[in-house]
Scaffold this motif. Structure first.
Motif, PDB file in Angstrom:
ATOM      1  N   ILE A  49      11.280 -18.503  -5.775  1.00  0.00           N
ATOM      2  CA  ILE A  49      11.944 -18.128  -7.022  1.00  0.00           C
ATOM      3  C   ILE A  49      11.063 -17.156  -7.783  1.00  0.00           C
ATOM      4  N   ILE A  50      11.635 -16.038  -8.197  1.00  0.00           N
ATOM      5  CA  ILE A  50      10.902 -15.003  -8.935  1.00  0.00           C
ATOM      6  C   ILE A  50      11.598 -14.831 -10.276  1.00  0.00           C
ATOM      7  N   ASP A  51      10.885 -15.194 -11.352  1.00  0.00           N
ATOM      8  CA  ASP A  51      11.499 -15.258 -12.671  1.00  0.00           C
ATOM      9  C   ASP A  51      11.143 -14.034 -13.505  1.00  0.00           C
ATOM     10  N   GLU A  52      11.995 -13.024 -13.496  1.00  0.00           N
ATOM     11  CA  GLU A  52      11.922 -11.872 -14.404  1.00  0.00           C
ATOM     12  C   GLU A  52      10.526 -11.264 -14.551  1.00  0.00           C
ATOM     13  N   ILE A  53       9.775 -11.178 -13.456  1.00  0.00           N
ATOM     14  CA  ILE A  53       8.444 -10.607 -13.602  1.00  0.00           C
ATOM     15  C   ILE A  53       8.456  -9.088 -13.445  1.00  0.00           C
ATOM     16  N   PHE A  54       9.616  -8.507 -13.086  1.00  0.00           N
ATOM     17  CA  PHE A  54       9.627  -7.100 -12.730  1.00  0.00           C
ATOM     18  C   PHE A  54      10.303  -6.223 -13.790  1.00  0.00           C
ATOM     19  N   ASP A  55      10.492  -6.748 -14.996  1.00  0.00           N
ATOM     20  CA  ASP A  55      11.239  -5.998 -16.003  1.00  0.00           C
ATOM     21  C   ASP A  55      10.494  -4.777 -16.517  1.00  0.00           C
ATOM     22  N   TYR A  56       9.144  -4.786 -16.406  1.00  0.00           N
ATOM     23  CA  TYR A  56       8.366  -3.670 -16.940  1.00  0.00           C
ATOM     24  C   TYR A  56       7.919  -2.685 -15.861  1.00  0.00           C
ATOM     25  N   LEU A  57       8.335  -2.882 -14.627  1.00  0.00           N
ATOM     26  CA  LEU A  57       7.838  -2.043 -13.545  1.00  0.00           C
ATOM     27  C   LEU A  57       8.469  -0.657 -13.591  1.00  0.00           C
ATOM     28  N   ASP A  58       7.648   0.357 -13.313  1.00  0.00           N
ATOM     29  CA  ASP A  58       8.210   1.692 -13.162  1.00  0.00           C
ATOM     30  C   ASP A  58       8.863   1.794 -11.783  1.00  0.00           C
ATOM     31  N   ASP A  59       9.502   2.942 -11.519  1.00  0.00           N
ATOM     32  CA  ASP A  59      10.284   3.066 -10.287  1.00  0.00           C
ATOM     33  C   ASP A  59       9.442   2.832  -9.034  1.00  0.00           C
TER      34      ASP A  59
ATOM     35  N   ILE B 210      14.133 -33.049  -1.923  1.00  0.00           N
ATOM     36  CA  ILE B 210      14.115 -31.601  -1.690  1.00  0.00           C
ATOM     37  C   ILE B 210      12.902 -31.231  -0.845  1.00  0.00           C
ATOM     38  N   ALA B 211      11.760 -31.896  -1.121  1.00  0.00           N
ATOM     39  CA  ALA B 211      10.517 -31.604  -0.403  1.00  0.00           C
ATOM     40  C   ALA B 211      10.581 -32.021   1.063  1.00  0.00           C
ATOM     41  N   ASP B 212      11.538 -32.865   1.417  1.00  0.00           N
ATOM     42  CA  ASP B 212      11.677 -33.252   2.828  1.00  0.00           C
ATOM     43  C   ASP B 212      12.132 -32.073   3.673  1.00  0.00           C
ATOM     44  N   LEU B 213      12.871 -31.169   3.061  1.00  0.00           N
ATOM     45  CA  LEU B 213      13.439 -30.048   3.819  1.00  0.00           C
ATOM     46  C   LEU B 213      12.825 -28.705   3.439  1.00  0.00           C
ATOM     47  N   PHE B 214      12.509 -28.515   2.146  1.00  0.00           N
ATOM     48  CA  PHE B 214      12.100 -27.199   1.658  1.00  0.00           C
ATOM     49  C   PHE B 214      10.663 -27.188   1.142  1.00  0.00           C
ATOM     50  N   ASP B 215       9.950 -26.097   1.443  1.00  0.00           N
ATOM     51  CA  ASP B 215       8.782 -25.709   0.660  1.00  0.00           C
ATOM     52  C   ASP B 215       9.297 -24.828  -0.476  1.00  0.00           C
ATOM     53  N   VAL B 216       8.752 -25.013  -1.685  1.00  0.00           N
ATOM     54  CA  VAL B 216       9.218 -24.279  -2.862  1.00  0.00           C
ATOM     55  C   VAL B 216       8.029 -23.605  -3.534  1.00  0.00           C
ATOM     56  N   PHE B 217       8.213 -22.350  -3.944  1.00  0.00           N
ATOM     57  CA  PHE B 217       7.170 -21.647  -4.693  1.00  0.00           C
ATOM     58  C   PHE B 217       7.839 -20.800  -5.765  1.00  0.00           C
ATOM     59  N   VAL B 218       7.254 -20.810  -6.979  1.00  0.00           N
ATOM     60  CA  VAL B 218       7.813 -20.067  -8.109  1.00  0.00           C
ATOM     61  C   VAL B 218       6.799 -19.027  -8.583  1.00  0.00           C
ATOM     62  N   ILE B 219       7.268 -17.790  -8.716  1.00  0.00           N
ATOM     63  CA  ILE B 219       6.454 -16.713  -9.274  1.00  0.00           C
ATOM     64  C   ILE B 219       7.021 -16.378 -10.652  1.00  0.00           C
ATOM     65  N   ASN B 220       6.174 -16.534 -11.690  1.00  0.00           N
ATOM     66  CA  ASN B 220       6.650 -16.269 -13.045  1.00  0.00           C
ATOM     67  C   ASN B 220       5.566 -15.594 -13.868  1.00  0.00           C
ATOM     68  N   ASN B 221       5.849 -15.403 -15.131  1.00  0.00           N
ATOM     69  CA  ASN B 221       4.916 -14.735 -16.023  1.00  0.00           C
ATOM     70  C   ASN B 221       3.637 -15.551 -16.137  1.00  0.00           C
ATOM     71  N   GLN B 222       2.502 -14.885 -15.940  1.00  0.00           N
ATOM     72  CA  GLN B 222       1.226 -15.585 -15.905  1.00  0.00           C
ATOM     73  C   GLN B 222       0.435 -15.483 -17.211  1.00  0.00           C
ATOM     74  N   ILE B 223       1.062 -14.952 -18.267  1.00  0.00           N
ATOM     75  CA  ILE B 223       0.343 -14.794 -19.535  1.00  0.00           C
ATOM     76  C   ILE B 223       0.462 -16.068 -20.379  1.00  0.00           C
ATOM     77  N   GLU B 224      -0.655 -16.480 -20.997  1.00  0.00           N
ATOM     78  CA  GLU B 224      -0.638 -17.605 -21.913  1.00  0.00           C
ATOM     79  C   GLU B 224      -1.506 -17.266 -23.133  1.00  0.00           C
ATOM     80  N   PRO B 225      -1.086 -17.722 -24.333  1.00  0.00           N
ATOM     81  CA  PRO B 225      -1.927 -17.499 -25.514  1.00  0.00           C
ATOM     82  C   PRO B 225      -3.140 -18.424 -25.479  1.00  0.00           C
TER      83      PRO B 225
END
Length: 586
Positions: free
Chosen positions: A349-359, A91-106
């Motif tokens: 890839i953006i994983d459900e980070i916008f569920d709490y955003l206001d309009d 996959i890396a031969d053809l694509f650059d990949v970046f994932v944006i997800n929830n950044q909170i950790e306990p």
């Protein structure tokens, strides 16, 4: 090129799934699935890609078993199948990949109180690393007097001070990354450039006369050197006053080439450091402009001396709202993604980070995605933005992407089959010959339908004449409702929508005590929700369930021909709580 299929095996909650998606480049691809389906596992699969393999964190093995070997593959419309597992990553031969997800950790800190240890826990937001390694601080050491001497006797007359060009990180970044400098070492290039400078220095006269001579005698020769011409075009695109005419442009390009020659290998390092300084300033301004808590927190990129990185340290998670945290971390990570993407083809890839955003912040989110796409298109590159969400854009108004520029895919399989005859009735409902009658007797409850017969009109519109009497249509609808509620088999979501709507209106109608208000309810109030509010206004008790089921009966049944909302409706009907609510009203 389209990404037709994605197969994932043994990654967190996914044992093995093949997603038929047909993802389109340069438009938002919105993948919709209910909570618990495995959207985060989908994101983890891509986030675990290394340059040569998949490497999972211990917590991300399927069933927590490290013997379950991870696997990810992409099938493309070109016929290629790209595979990543523990031993390879094509996959890396053809694509650059970046994932944006929830950044909170306990985070847990063990402290001692009265000689006894106890753990103090908190929620932290991961520091965002914008630049993993800050380049070494190297300047261009551009000294106009030295360069003029290097040029020759006419250097003082002809050469402008181009210090401003050596302060423009974007210009030098483009030159360093786009120009094939080894070509300037070829004999053809060396001889042409050196002979041109030698001829210029043999001329006499004023600066203006010399420049006219250069334009006539030198520029046509230089323009034949493709890489030199490309360099001129890059510099010219920035429109510096020092390069206002073609001769000054040529002489400025020569100064840059000479500076590179004098610096040697440090030229590339100087370009990288200057571009880093420009990026750092851009990051700071962007984060500051969208910082909703700037009165309390000075959030900005800082240099971590120990790690030699540019990072953003965030407040504690409890100190800012989910929405504030989401938009700030999203923008910071999107900036990093733009910096990381080098290949022609990229997956974001953006994983459900916008569920709490206001309009307003959701608009900001969509704006940044749209401008990112436009920027990639201008550069003749392809980006596949993949947004993972449980919020269906067809049902939530705050998704404002241009409908023609998004692709919505429902990635959970549902046991449903749309009834094509019902779809035809929906498409034809605005035909003048039947509009009033189908709205009254088919799309809503009506107590008097025994006398209705639309055989002639249905036949003229090629509709199912078996349903020309609404009684028979409703029998079909309620048979489908029984199948949905009592059998584990394929069902028609549109029939359930009709059934829920008509059943609720029927129940409310039966509770209206007087004839006149019953008449108003049927003849003058339009829309199920409006009918409920009317009944409530005259004292009828309306169970909360009736309003909550609006998620089903308020599904728009005003559809253009060819459009089918069966799958998103079916996903909602599969929810066990919604199914129980529907069971209760029947």
């Amino acid at each position: 090129m389209i990404i037709n299929k994605i197969e994932i095996t043994n990654i967190k909650g996914i044992g093995n799934k093949t997603f038929s998606l047909d993802l389109t480049p340069n438009k938002p691809n919105i993948l919709v699935a209910p909570n618990g389906f495995g959207k985060s596992s989908f994101a983890i699969a891509f986030d675990s890609l290394k340059s040569d393999r998949i490497k999972l964190d211990e917590k991300n093995f399927h069933n927590n078993n490290p013997n379950n070997k991870p696997y990810l593959s992409l099938t493309l419309s070109t016929g290629q199948k790209l595979i990543a597992d523990e031993n390879q990553n094509s996959i890396a031969d053809l694509f650059d990949v970046f994932v944006i997800n929830n950044q909170i950790e306990p985070k847990s800190i063990v402290q001692s109180f009265g000689g006894k240890p106890f753990a103090k826990t908190s929620l932290d937001i991961h520091p965002t690393v914008l630049v993993p390694t800050i380049p070494p601080k190297i300047g261009f050491n551009y000294i106009p007097a030295v360069i003029k001497t290097e040029f020759g006797v006419n250097g003082n007359k002809l050469l402008n001070n181009i210090s401003a060009l050596f302060k423009c990180g974007t210009l030098l970044h483009r030159i360093e990354s786009e120009i094939d400098f080894p070509k300037f070492e070829l004999k053809k290039y060396r001889d042409t450039i050196n002979n041109s400078i030698e001829q210029i220095n043999q001329q006499t006269g004023s600066a203006n006369n010399l420049k006219k001579w250069i334009e006539t005698n030198i520029l046509p020769i230089i323009q034949k050197l493709d890489e030199f011409k490309k360099l001129l075009e890059i510099i010219d695109s920035f429109k510096f006053k020092e390069t206002a005419n073609n001769v000054d442009l040529f002489l400025s390009a020569w100064q840059i080439l000479t500076t590179k020659y004098l610096l040697g290998i440090n030229f590339k390092k100087a370009c990288k450091y200057l571009y880093y300084l420009e990026e750092k300033e851009d990051y700071a301004q962007t984060i500051n402009s969208f910082n909703p808590v700037k009165d309390r927190f000075n959030i900005k990129p800082i240099e971590d001396k120990k790690k030699n990185s540019l990072i953003i340290n965030w407040p504690k998670a409890h100190e800012i709202s989910n929405g504030q945290k989401d938009i700030l971390t999203f923008i910071a990570l999107l900036i990093r993604a733009r910096r990381n993407f080098k290949k022609k083809d990229c997956i974001l890839i953006i994983d459900e980070i916008f569920d709490y955003l206001d309009d307003a912040n959701l608009i900001t989110f969509q704006y940044y995605i749209s401008t990112f796409i436009d920027d990639m298109k201008r550069k003749k590159r392809r980006i596949f933005p993949i947004l993972l969400t449980h919020l269906d854009p067809l049902f939530f108004n705050h998704f404002c992407f241009n409908d023609s520029k998004i692709k919505v895919v429902y990635i959970k399989d549902v046991k449903f089959k749309a009834n094509q005859q019902i779809l035809k009735l929906i498409y034809k409902r605005t035909e003048k010959s039947i509009q009033t009658e189908v709205d009254a007797y088919y799309f809503h409850f009506h107590p008097n339908i025994a006398h209705i017969n639309l055989t002639v009109k249905f036949d003229a519109l090629n509709l199912n004449t078996d349903w020309a009497k609404p009684e028979k249509f409703l029998k079909k609808i309620f048979r489908e409702v029984r199948r949905y509620l009592l059998e584990d088999s394929t069902f028609d979501p549109l029939s359930i929508c009709f059934g829920v709507r008509i059943q609720i209106e029927k129940l409310v109608y039966s509770d209206i005590p007087d004839v006149e208000n019953k008449r108003i309810f049927i003849e003058e109030v339009h829309g199920t929700k409006n009918k409920l509010h009317f009944a409530q206004s005259i004292g009828v008790h309306i169970p909360e369930t009736y309003f909550l089921l609006g998620i089903i009966y308020n599904t728009s049944l005003h559809l253009p021909e060819g459009y089918d909302i069966s799958k998103p409706l079916g996903l909602k009907l599969e929810n066990s709580t919604i199914k129980q609510m529907i069971r209760n009203i029947f």
